[in-house]
Enzyme design. Structure first.
Site, PDB file in Angstrom:
ATOM      1  N   ASP A 277       0.844  -1.200   0.000  1.00 56.27           N
ATOM      2  CA  ASP A 277       0.000   0.000   0.000  1.00 56.27           C
ATOM      3  C   ASP A 277       0.875   1.244   0.000  1.00 56.27           C
ATOM      4  O   ASP A 277       2.066   1.168  -0.300  1.00 56.27           O
ATOM      5  CB  ASP A 277      -0.975  -0.035   1.172  1.00 56.27           C
ATOM      6  CG  ASP A 277      -0.256  -0.339   2.473  1.00 56.27           C
ATOM      7  OD1 ASP A 277       0.833   0.220   2.670  1.00 56.27           O
ATOM      8  OD2 ASP A 277      -0.764  -1.155   3.272  1.00 56.27           O
TER       9      ASP A 277
ATOM     10  N   LYS B  60      -5.298   2.871  -0.775  1.00 52.18           N
ATOM     11  CA  LYS B  60      -6.517   3.664  -0.957  1.00 52.18           C
ATOM     12  C   LYS B  60      -6.301   4.849  -1.883  1.00 52.18           C
ATOM     13  O   LYS B  60      -6.954   5.879  -1.760  1.00 52.18           O
ATOM     14  CB  LYS B  60      -6.992   4.186   0.412  1.00 52.18           C
ATOM     15  CG  LYS B  60      -7.275   3.082   1.394  1.00 52.18           C
ATOM     16  CD  LYS B  60      -7.867   3.604   2.680  1.00 52.18           C
ATOM     17  CE  LYS B  60      -8.264   2.481   3.616  1.00 52.18           C
ATOM     18  NZ  LYS B  60      -7.111   1.631   4.021  1.00 52.18           N
TER      19      LYS B  60
ATOM     20  N   MET C  64      -1.442   8.271  13.687  1.00 47.65           N
ATOM     21  CA  MET C  64      -2.744   8.666  13.120  1.00 47.65           C
ATOM     22  C   MET C  64      -3.400   9.734  13.994  1.00 47.65           C
ATOM     23  O   MET C  64      -4.601   9.709  14.233  1.00 47.65           O
ATOM     24  CB  MET C  64      -3.676   7.440  13.016  1.00 47.65           C
ATOM     25  CG  MET C  64      -3.136   6.373  12.078  1.00 47.65           C
ATOM     26  SD  MET C  64      -4.018   4.813  12.214  1.00 47.65           S
ATOM     27  CE  MET C  64      -3.222   4.085  13.630  1.00 47.65           C
TER      28      MET C  64
HETATM   29  N1  SAH Z   1       2.683   0.091  11.056  1.00 49.57           N
HETATM   30  C1  SAH Z   1       3.062   1.464  10.921  1.00 49.57           C
HETATM   31  C2  SAH Z   1       1.967   2.417  11.365  1.00 49.57           C
HETATM   32  C3  SAH Z   1       0.784   2.393  10.487  1.00 49.57           C
HETATM   33  S1  SAH Z   1      -0.476   3.485  11.037  1.00 49.57           S
HETATM   34  C4  SAH Z   1       4.355   1.694  11.725  1.00 49.57           C
HETATM   35  O1  SAH Z   1       4.795   0.821  12.447  1.00 49.57           O
HETATM   36  O2  SAH Z   1       4.953   2.745  11.572  1.00 49.57           O
HETATM   37  C5  SAH Z   1      -0.186   4.906  10.053  1.00 49.57           C
HETATM   38  C6  SAH Z   1       0.424   6.000  10.890  1.00 49.57           C
HETATM   39  O3  SAH Z   1       1.797   5.758  11.071  1.00 49.57           O
HETATM   40  C7  SAH Z   1       0.375   7.370  10.262  1.00 49.57           C
HETATM   41  O4  SAH Z   1      -0.871   7.995  10.464  1.00 49.57           O
HETATM   42  C8  SAH Z   1       1.478   8.077  10.993  1.00 49.57           C
HETATM   43  O5  SAH Z   1       1.058   8.467  12.261  1.00 49.57           O
HETATM   44  C9  SAH Z   1       2.479   6.975  11.170  1.00 49.57           C
HETATM   45  N2  SAH Z   1       3.512   7.013  10.131  1.00 49.57           N
HETATM   46  C10 SAH Z   1       3.754   6.089   9.172  1.00 49.57           C
HETATM   47  N3  SAH Z   1       4.814   6.440   8.423  1.00 49.57           N
HETATM   48  C11 SAH Z   1       5.260   7.609   8.925  1.00 49.57           C
HETATM   49  C12 SAH Z   1       6.330   8.484   8.612  1.00 49.57           C
HETATM   50  N4  SAH Z   1       7.170   8.229   7.593  1.00 49.57           N
HETATM   51  N5  SAH Z   1       6.511   9.584   9.349  1.00 49.57           N
HETATM   52  C13 SAH Z   1       5.675   9.876  10.377  1.00 49.57           C
HETATM   53  N6  SAH Z   1       4.652   9.091  10.719  1.00 49.57           N
HETATM   54  C14 SAH Z   1       4.439   7.970  10.012  1.00 49.57           C
END
Ligand code: SAH
Length: 501
Positions: free
Chosen positions: A35, A57, A172
């Protein structure tokens, strides 16, 4: 046979942050489900034969529900395939990896989990913030700011978190910050508590916004962002150099095999690189003439190479046919320029001649100056469509010249949907062309609207005069060109830096 599903953490964004094990899975995958949080480079780096399925999405695609994604995992595994589900950050940290694993377990499908570097730790680290720090914060809580909206009551005890102290990292957390910030303060968090928001952490477009807790709801911030709340958020151990090309998205159009130096250099300079291969190297239509020459290799005085591909393809064919590199006999070797020379050396062979100036005509002029030129026999392994003037110059000097086709360059069938998407979003700053065919094929791979859109949003850089001319024919705005005395990838990179300086 039943396949297996690997739930692989892609890391937070910087493609270098995938684990060694995760990369190995990617390279073995037969099917890849990905994704938007997975960096396009990682999707690119999967096995070329791997089937890539987008389950995100993005606009213009019918979004897959979690159930549909789960079903795809099951279906492909039951077909006996090795399936990789690539997830941003860590699969088990707000990644719904647990739900996917449950479905697999219930269906009796084998799976493995490859943990990843989660954005909640990595984004602060790249922004100069340690999430725990002796004397400042002795605990860190990862929390979602966006609970399942269908739940009647929220599970997150925001007030208790406000009382707990330490570091809070909200995932998020952009959309509902107006709801949870008052609860944190009500619970006992100071309205003046330092806050750092890290958007697109670890990526070249990383952006940091700092402030205090009571101002968080009104800050100008966007997804995806890691929100760090706590005293550590005031720390500033900044180290992440964005580099001279940071914030720039640059397209590389070479074949994947050839692109590595250009891709790596641009990335080291901070650019976000989008690989759009516009060329595939394939066998000649007919190997007979080359094979025939290979049988008579000892009758040639010189081998002339005009590209690294020519070197690799020809020598591979020699080895395939004869099983012995000594089949080359005593022929001397000439190369059109330094990178072709390097390709020859990589095969353990010496280069006898590289002209000083590696521009068209340079090689021919150098060879024509050889003593007794009219008595010499030259073999020229080359692409089907060749540009080098050397063979013609040699022929007019009376030499015997035999040209053999050892490869063809063809246009790939299409582009990855991610590439199309990023081009149509207008976020690409520059397109690099390393030959006339990369420019021609790139233009031909886009439909007319996308081509128009790309030309109006992006500038172009070219490796030399001929390529520039072709790119301009197709309407690209060429703003950087490798200098005439350095028609090379290095020259191209220097011209790009000069343009952006
Ligand atoms: N599994 C992922 C999280 C997925 S939920 C992890 O472990 O990082 C999606 C959320 O992750 C986003 O809304 C944001 O809050 C955070 N996120 C993912 N990539 C990011 C990035 N490069 N920089 C800052 N926040 C990030």
């Amino acid at each position: 046979m039943v396949g297996k599903v690997y739930l692989v953490g892609a890391g937070p964004g910087d493609p270098g942050l995938i684990t060694v094990k995760g990369m190995a899975c990617l390279q073995d995958a037969e099917v890849l489900l990905y994704d938007d949080l997975a960096h396009p480079d990682l999707v690119d780096r999967a096995n070329p034969d791997c089937e890539r399925i987008y389950v995100g999405k993005r606009k213009g695609f019918k979004a897959k529900t979690q159930d549909e994604t789960n079903q795809l995992l099951l279906d492909y595994a039951r077909e006996g395939r090795q399936v990789v589900r690539l997830k941003g950050g860590d699969p088990y940290v707000f990644g719904r990896g647990g739900e996917e694993a449950l479905v697999l377990r219930e269906a009796g499908v084998a799976f493995e989990v490859v943990p990843g570097v989660t954005s909640g730790f990595a984004a602060p680290a790249y922004a100069g913030i340690p999430v725990t720090h002796r004397g400042v914060s002795t605990q860190v809580t990862l929390v979602t700011g966006h609970e399942d909206p269908t739940k009647p009551e929220t599970q997150v005890k925001w007030k208790a978190l406000g009382a707990a102290g330490g570091t809070l990292v909200v995932y998020m957390g952009v959309g509902k910050r107006g709801d949870y910030v008052p609860l944190l303060i009500e619970g006992g968090a100071s309205p003046q508590m330092p806050v750092a928001v890290v958007e697109w952490g670890t990526r070249p477009e990383q952006r940091i916004v700092k402030g205090v807790l009571e101002d968080l709801p009104s800050m100008d911030i966007q997804n995806p962002a890691a929100i760090v709340i706590g005293d550590v958020a005031a720390m500033d151990l900044d180290w992440f150099e964005s580099g001279i090309l940071s914030g720039k998205t640059i397209v590389v159009t070479r074949t994947r095999e050839q692109a590595s130096l250009l891709v790596k250099s641009l990335r080291d300079l901070g650019a976000d690189v989008l690989e759009v291969p516009t060329i595939e190297i394939v066998d000649p239509v007919d190997w007979d003439p080359a094979d025939d020459a290979i049988e008579r290799l000892d009758s040639f005085d010189w081998l002339i190479f005009s590209s690294p591909n020519g070197v690799d393809r020809f020598l591979k064919r020699v080895l395939d046919r004869t099983g012995d590199i000594r089949a080359l006999g005593t022929a001397r070797i000439a190369a059109i320029g330094p990178s072709t020379g390097d390709a020859v050396r990589r095969h353990g062979l010496k280069v006898d001649l590289v002209p000083d100036r590696h521009v068209a005509g340079g090689l021919g002029t150098a060879l024509c100056a050889l003593p007794d030129i009219a008595t010499l026999r030259f073999l020229v392994p080359r692409p089907e469509v060749a540009r080098s003037e050397a063979p013609e110059m040699l022929k007019s000097s009376g030499a015997q010249v035999e040209e053999i086709v050892v490869y063809r360059t063809v246009k790939p069938e299409g582009m990855l949907p991610q590439a199309v998407d990023r081009l149509s979003s207008g976020s690409v700053d520059m397109i690099t062309f390393t030959s006339s065919s990369t420019a021609r094929h790139f233009a031909e791979l886009l439909d007319s609207d996308l081509l128009e859109n790309t030309r109006s949003h992006s500038v172009a850089a070219s490796i030399g005069r001929t390529t520039t001319a072709t790119a301009r024919e197709y309407g690209f705005d060429v703003v950087a060109e490798a200098p005439e005395d350095d028609v090379s990838i290095e020259g191209l990179i220097r011209s790009i830096c000069l343009y952006y300086k």
